[in-house]
Design a protein around this motif. Structure first.
Motif, PDB file in Angstrom:
ATOM      1  N   ASP A  39       0.845  -1.194   0.000  1.00  0.00           N
ATOM      2  CA  ASP A  39       0.000   0.000   0.000  1.00  0.00           C
ATOM      3  C   ASP A  39       0.886   1.250   0.000  1.00  0.00           C
ATOM      4  O   ASP A  39       2.090   1.171   0.241  1.00  0.00           O
ATOM      5  N   GLN A  58      -7.533  -5.048 -10.367  1.00  0.00           N
ATOM      6  CA  GLN A  58      -8.610  -4.741  -9.424  1.00  0.00           C
ATOM      7  C   GLN A  58      -8.603  -5.695  -8.238  1.00  0.00           C
ATOM      8  O   GLN A  58      -8.836  -5.294  -7.100  1.00  0.00           O
ATOM      9  N   ALA A  61      -5.782  -4.717  -5.925  1.00  0.00           N
ATOM     10  CA  ALA A  61      -6.112  -3.483  -5.213  1.00  0.00           C
ATOM     11  C   ALA A  61      -7.065  -3.748  -4.063  1.00  0.00           C
ATOM     12  O   ALA A  61      -6.844  -3.292  -2.937  1.00  0.00           O
ATOM     13  N   ASN A  68      -7.345   1.709  -4.348  1.00  0.00           N
ATOM     14  CA  ASN A  68      -7.154   1.672  -5.792  1.00  0.00           C
ATOM     15  C   ASN A  68      -5.721   2.010  -6.190  1.00  0.00           C
ATOM     16  O   ASN A  68      -5.349   1.863  -7.342  1.00  0.00           O
ATOM     17  N   PHE A  70      -1.630   1.377  -5.371  1.00  0.00           N
ATOM     18  CA  PHE A  70      -0.684   0.509  -4.686  1.00  0.00           C
ATOM     19  C   PHE A  70       0.618   0.463  -5.465  1.00  0.00           C
ATOM     20  O   PHE A  70       0.699   0.956  -6.585  1.00  0.00           O
TER      21      PHE A  70
END
Length: 84
Positions: A39, A58, A61, A68, A70
């Motif tokens: 993150d 997705q 994430a 959304n 990273f």
């Protein structure tokens, strides 16, 4: 002295009207570099596979980064870590 991992992004993350590409493919030299999702705060770092790597953006994430946004990190012992 650590060497650099060379990596190649085969499918780039494309941002168009807040929509992301579905898949990303990574290759590295040398192969078998470990791929992590981190993150942006640096508090979460989850192993998602090894190169060559293909993953759903997705899914990574929502499952691993909880955001959304990273960073993908490639690591291999004896080599400098690389972040994308």
């Amino acid at each position: 002295m650590k060497r650099f991992i060379s990596f190649f992004i085969l499918t780039a993350v494309v941002v168009l009207n807040n929509a992301f590409a579905d898949q990303i493919k990574l290759k590295s030299e040398p192969v078998d570099a470990t791929v992590y999702v981190r993150d942006l705060n640096g508090t979460l770092k989850n192993k998602v596979g090894k190169t060559p790597f293909e993953g759903n953006i997705q899914e990574m994430a929502s499952t691993y980064a909880k955001s959304n946004f990273f960073i993908l990190v490639l690591e291999k012992e004896g080599y400098e870590s690389q972040s994308i």
